[in-house]
Design a protein around this motif. Structure first.
Motif, PDB file in Angstrom:
ATOM      1  N   PHE A 446      42.693  66.097  58.159  1.00 49.26           N
ATOM      2  CA  PHE A 446      42.662  66.963  56.988  1.00 49.26           C
ATOM      3  C   PHE A 446      43.305  68.317  57.293  1.00 49.26           C
ATOM      4  CE2 PHE A 446      40.316  70.021  54.200  1.00 49.26           C
ATOM      5  CZ  PHE A 446      40.982  69.663  53.036  1.00 49.26           C
ATOM      6  N   ALA A 447      43.101  68.821  58.507  1.00 53.86           N
ATOM      7  CA  ALA A 447      43.679  70.118  58.885  1.00 53.86           C
ATOM      8  C   ALA A 447      45.201  70.073  58.847  1.00 53.86           C
ATOM      9  CB  ALA A 447      43.182  70.531  60.270  1.00 53.86           C
ATOM     10  N   ILE A 448      45.805  69.006  59.393  1.00 58.59           N
ATOM     11  CA  ILE A 448      47.273  68.968  59.409  1.00 58.59           C
ATOM     12  C   ILE A 448      47.836  68.721  58.007  1.00 58.59           C
ATOM     13  CG2 ILE A 448      47.351  68.249  61.828  1.00 58.59           C
ATOM     14  CD1 ILE A 448      48.104  65.443  60.907  1.00 58.59           C
ATOM     15  N   PHE A 449      47.071  68.072  57.153  1.00 61.16           N
ATOM     16  CA  PHE A 449      47.533  67.880  55.774  1.00 61.16           C
ATOM     17  C   PHE A 449      47.444  69.177  54.981  1.00 61.16           C
ATOM     18  CE2 PHE A 449      47.753  63.388  56.431  1.00 61.16           C
ATOM     19  CZ  PHE A 449      48.486  62.883  55.372  1.00 61.16           C
ATOM     20  N   PHE A 454      50.378  73.868  52.443  1.00 53.80           N
ATOM     21  CA  PHE A 454      50.384  75.235  51.912  1.00 53.80           C
ATOM     22  C   PHE A 454      50.706  76.339  52.927  1.00 53.80           C
ATOM     23  CE2 PHE A 454      47.282  72.766  49.316  1.00 53.80           C
ATOM     24  CZ  PHE A 454      48.049  72.704  48.163  1.00 53.80           C
ATOM     25  N   TRP A 455      50.950  76.004  54.208  1.00 52.07           N
ATOM     26  CA  TRP A 455      51.309  77.050  55.169  1.00 52.07           C
ATOM     27  C   TRP A 455      52.656  76.709  55.783  1.00 52.07           C
ATOM     28  CZ3 TRP A 455      50.028  78.195  60.824  1.00 52.07           C
ATOM     29  CH2 TRP A 455      50.217  79.567  61.082  1.00 52.07           C
ATOM     30  N   LYS A 456      53.656  77.485  55.488  1.00 50.68           N
ATOM     31  CA  LYS A 456      55.029  77.162  55.848  1.00 50.68           C
ATOM     32  C   LYS A 456      55.292  77.224  57.351  1.00 50.68           C
ATOM     33  CE  LYS A 456      56.933  78.779  51.419  1.00 50.68           C
ATOM     34  NZ  LYS A 456      57.334  77.468  50.923  1.00 50.68           N
ATOM     35  N   ARG A 457      54.399  77.846  58.091  1.00 51.99           N
ATOM     36  CA  ARG A 457      54.662  78.050  59.514  1.00 51.99           C
ATOM     37  C   ARG A 457      54.217  76.870  60.386  1.00 51.99           C
ATOM     38  NH1 ARG A 457      54.543  84.027  62.070  1.00 51.99           N
ATOM     39  NH2 ARG A 457      55.438  83.516  64.092  1.00 51.99           N
ATOM     40  N   THR A 458      53.414  75.975  59.838  1.00 50.07           N
ATOM     41  CA  THR A 458      52.870  74.861  60.626  1.00 50.07           C
ATOM     42  C   THR A 458      53.988  73.994  61.187  1.00 50.07           C
ATOM     43  OG1 THR A 458      51.207  74.790  58.889  1.00 50.07           O
ATOM     44  CG2 THR A 458      51.012  73.166  60.636  1.00 50.07           C
ATOM     45  N   GLY A 528      56.049  79.299  67.270  1.00 48.63           N
ATOM     46  CA  GLY A 528      57.329  78.839  66.736  1.00 48.63           C
ATOM     47  C   GLY A 528      57.980  79.876  65.836  1.00 48.63           C
ATOM     48  N   THR A 529      58.861  79.382  64.971  1.00 49.32           N
ATOM     49  CA  THR A 529      59.542  80.281  64.037  1.00 49.32           C
ATOM     50  C   THR A 529      58.592  80.694  62.918  1.00 49.32           C
ATOM     51  OG1 THR A 529      60.327  78.376  62.789  1.00 49.32           O
ATOM     52  CG2 THR A 529      61.784  79.238  64.487  1.00 49.32           C
ATOM     53  N   ALA A 535      59.120  72.933  56.002  1.00 55.63           N
ATOM     54  CA  ALA A 535      58.033  73.298  55.086  1.00 55.63           C
ATOM     55  C   ALA A 535      58.428  72.976  53.649  1.00 55.63           C
ATOM     56  CB  ALA A 535      57.721  74.789  55.215  1.00 55.63           C
ATOM     57  N   PHE A 536      57.426  72.605  52.837  1.00 52.21           N
ATOM     58  CA  PHE A 536      57.680  72.271  51.442  1.00 52.21           C
ATOM     59  C   PHE A 536      57.978  73.526  50.634  1.00 52.21           C
ATOM     60  CE2 PHE A 536      54.714  68.636  52.470  1.00 52.21           C
ATOM     61  CZ  PHE A 536      55.740  67.689  52.531  1.00 52.21           C
TER      62      PHE A 536
END
Length: 568
Positions: A446-449, A454-458, A528-529, A535-536
Motif C-alpha cells: 500500500f505504501a508504494i502504491f 501522489f508523490w512525484k519523488r518516489t 534521488g532526483t 511520476a504520473f
C-alpha cells in the motif's frame, strides 16, 4: 433441525442451471460479435455496466470466509467486526474518486503494469510473481477449502462428500471463468441476487429463532429488539481498551479489533490495499470509462453498508441463542465451543426450500470468488509474464488461449492442494491463514502504491526498499517487538495472548509497519532526483466528480454516519 429435502435440491439445481445458462448466453453473444481480444477476455473492455461492476465487486468479495468467519466473529465480538464492511464503503469512495482516474488515464490494466509504468520492470516482476503465488496458494486455495468445508458441514460432514463438493465448486467456477471477465461480471449479478436473498432468509430465520426463545412468537423485528436488550455489549462498534484485570476473552476481542485505535492504523491499510491496489478487485473497473467505473464502485460501497445484515447478524443471533440455552449441540460440535459454527448452526433450522436457497447463496459467493480470482491469476501471468518474457510476439488469440490454460491449471492446483489440506488451512483457521500471508506484505504494497500515485519523488529503488521494509516491520511488530522492547511503549501496548506470550493487536502492527515503511521510502527517495521522470502527471480535473456521483457519495456517508451514531 431439518435435513435437506427434495425441494432444496430442486432449488439448488435450478440456481445452477440459471447461472450456467446465463453465462453461456453471454458467452455466445460475445462469440457471435467476434470479440476475442485479450483485453475483452481479461477486462471485458467497455462491456460491463455500472450495476454489473458493482455486483461483481461484491460477489468476488463475499465468500465462505465472510459467511462463516464473519458470523463467527459476530458470535465472539459482535457488531464491532462490521468495521471491515463499513470502512470499506469509505475506502471505495476514495478508490472511485482518486485511484481509478489515475489507473484509467495511464491505461493501467494490471497492478504489475502500474508498478512498471510508475517505477521499473524489476519492481513489477517481483510483485507479479508474489501476487501469483499469493492468489494461487493462499486466496484461491483457501476460498475453495473453506467453501467446501462449510457446505460439507451442512451436508453431514462426510469426507467423501467433501471431495465431491471440491470438484463441483471448482468445475462450476472453471466453466464461468473460461468465458472471460464479461461472463464473470454479468453472471455475478445473478450470484449477488442469490447471495442477498439467501443471506436475508438465513438472517430472518435467525431473528425469528431469537424471538421464539424469548416467547415473542415468530417476529424477526421483535427478535432483533430482544437481542439489543439481552446483549448490548454485542452492539458496540468501539471496544474499550482492556485494563489490568480484564478477562482473556475481552483481551482477545481487543487484539482482534483494537477499539478506536484501529481507525488510525490498519483498518485503512486493509481496506485501501484490498479495494484499490488489488488486481482481483480493480480488474472489474479497469476496462470501463471513468463514469461507469466510479458509479459501479460506489454502488458496491452502498451494498457493503448492508452486508453485516447477512454475514454478521446471524452470528450475533447465534450468540444470544447460545447464551440463553439454545444451539448447545450445534455450537459445540467437535466437543468444544467453536464460534465458526454459528452460521451453519442457524442455517440448519431453515425450513425446506429456504435451506436450498441459502446453500445456493453460499455456493454463489464461493463460485464467484473462485472465478474472479482465477481470472486475475490468468491476467497477471498472461499480460505481465507470458507476453513480456516468454512469448513477446504472442498475438491476441494466443494470449486468450494461454489465459484459459492458466485458469485451468490454477484451478487444478488449488484442487490438489485442498484435497488433503496440504497447506494446513483447517488447522490455522481460514481468517488466520489469509491474514498471516497477506497482512505481512500489505503495508509495504500500500505504501508504494499511495506514494506512487501522489508523490512525484518516489523512485524504483525506494519501492523495493519499501516492500522489504514493510515485510520486516510486520514480522518485527507481530512476532518480536514485545520481547525486544517491552509490553508498553509510546508506540504500542502489548497484551497477553493466552498462550504464555504477549501480542500487539494485528491492526496496530499494520499501522506501525506502514509508518516505518513510508519513512524508509521517503528517505531513499530523497537520495534521488527531485522529480522522478516516471511520476504520473496529475491535474485537478481528473478528480472532479459529476453531481450524480457526488449525490451517491453523500448518501453513503450519511448512512454510514447514522450507523456509527446508532452503534458507537
Amino acid at each position: 433441525m431439518s435435513k435437506f429435502s427434495t425441494i432444496d435440491y430442486i432449488i439448488f439445481i435450478i440456481y445452477f442451471f440459471v447461472v450456467a445458462g446465463y453465462g453461456y448466453w453471454v458467452y455466445s453473444r460475445k462469440k457471435k460479435n467476434s470479440i476475442t481480444g485479450s483485453h475483452d477476455f481479461f477486462l471485458a473492455e467497455g462491456s460491463l455496466t455500472w450495476w454489473a461492476i458493482g455486483a461483481s465487486l461484491i460477489a468476488s468479495n463475499i465468500s465462505a470466509e465472510q459467511f462463516i468467519g464473519a458470523s463467527g466473529q459476530g458470535f465472539t465480538v459482535g457488531i464491532a467486526v462490521a468495521a471491515y464492511e463499513w470502512i470499506a464503503a469509505i475506502a471505495l469512495i476514495i478508490v472511485a474518486v482518486w485511484f481509478i482516474p489515475v489507473y484509467l488515464k495511464n491505461k493501467i490494466f494490471t497492478m504489475p503494469q502500474f508498478l512498471e509504468t510508475r517505477y521499473n520492470q524489476s519492481v513489477s516482476l517481483i510483485m507479479a510473481i508474489f501476487w501469483l503465488f499469493l492468489y494461487v496458494f493462499v486466496n484461491l486455495t483457501s476460498i475453495l477449502f473453506l467453501g467446501a468445508l462449510a457446505i460439507n458441514s451442512l451436508a453431514g460432514g462426510d469426507p467423501a462428500t467433501f471431495h465431491w463438493i471440491i470438484i463441483t465448486l471448482s468445475v462450476f467456477a472453471l466453466v464461468i471463468a473460461l468465458g472471460g471477465m464479461k461472463v464473470i461480471g454479468f453472471t455475478d449479478v445473478i450470484q449477488v441476487l442469490v447471495l442477498v436473498i439467501g443471506g436475508l432468509a438465513t438472517t430472518y430465520i435467525a431473528l425469528t429463532l431469537v424471538s421464539e426463545r424469548f416467547g415473542l412468537g415468530k417476529d424477526a423485528l421483535a427478535g432483533f429488539t430482544a437481542m439489543l436488550k439481552d446483549s448490548p455489549e454485542h452492539f458496540k462498534m468501539i471496544l474499550a481498551k482492556p485494563g489490568p484485570h480484564a478477562s482473556q476473552a475481552d483481551i482477545d476481542k481487543y487484539l482482534l479489533l483494537p477499539g478506536i485505535a484501529m481507525y488510525f492504523a490498519g483498518q485503512w491499510i486493509v481496506n485501501l490495499n484490498y479495494w484499490g491496489c488489488n488486481q482481483y478487485i480493480t480488474q472489474r473497473a479497469l476496462g470501463s470509462d471513468l463514469k461507469t467505473a466510479r458509479t459501479g464502485i460506489l454502488f458496491a460501497g452502498l451494498m457493503k453498508l448492508a452486508m453485516p445484515i447477512i454475514v454478521i447478524l446471524p452470528g450475533i443471533a447465534a450468540y444470544v441463542l447460545y447464551k440463553n440455552g439454545g444451539l448447545q449441540h450445534e455450537m459445540n460440535s467437535g466437543g468444544h465451543l467453536n464460534a465458526d459454527n454459528a452460521y451453519s448452526a442457524v442455517l440448519g433450522f431453515l425450513p425446506s426450500g429456504l435451506k436450498g436457497l441459502s446453500i445456493a447463496a453460499l455456493t454463489a459467493a464461493i463460485v464467484a470468488s473462485l472465478a474472479g480470482k482465477a481470472n486475475s491469476i490468468s491476467t497477471i501471468f498472461t499480460m505481465d509474464i507470458y507476453k513480456k518474457y516468454i512469448k513477446k510476439d504472442a498475438d491476441e488469440k494466443g494470449m486468450v488461449r494461454m489465459g484459459k490454460l492458466i485458469i485451468a491449471l490454477a484451478m487444478l492446483l488449488s484442487v490438489l492442494l485442498t484435497w488433503k489440506d496440504l497447506l494446513g488451512i483447517g488447522g490455522e483457521g481460514g481468517f488466520t491463514f489469509i491474514q498471516k500471508y497477506t497482512g505481512f506484505i500489505s503495508p509495504g504494497i500500500f505504501a508504494i502504491f499511495i506514494l506512487g500515485f501522489f508523490w512525484k519523488r518516489t523512485t524504483g529503488a525506494a519501492a523495493i526498499v519499501g516492500i522489504i521494509t514493510g515485510f520486516l516491520m510486520s514480522v518485527l511488530f507481530n512476532n518480536y517487538a514485545p520481547r525486544l522492547f517491552g509490553h508498553e511503549t509510546w508506540l504500542y501496548t502489548a497484551f497477553p495472548n493466552g498462550h504464555g506470550g504477549y501480542e500487539i493487536p494485528f491492526l496496530i502492527c499494520m499501522g506501525l509497519s506502514f509508518l516505518f515503511t513510508v519513512i524508509a521510502i521517503v528517505v531513499v527517495s530523497f537520495a534521488g532526483t527531485k522529480i522522478n521522470p516516471k511520476a504520473f502527471v496529475l491535474d485537478k480535473t481528473m478528480f472532479k466528480v459529476e453531481p450524480s456521483t457526488l449525490a451517491l457519495i453523500i448518501v453513503t456517508l450519511l448512512l454510514l454516519t447514522t450507523l456509527y451514531v446508532k452503534f458507537w
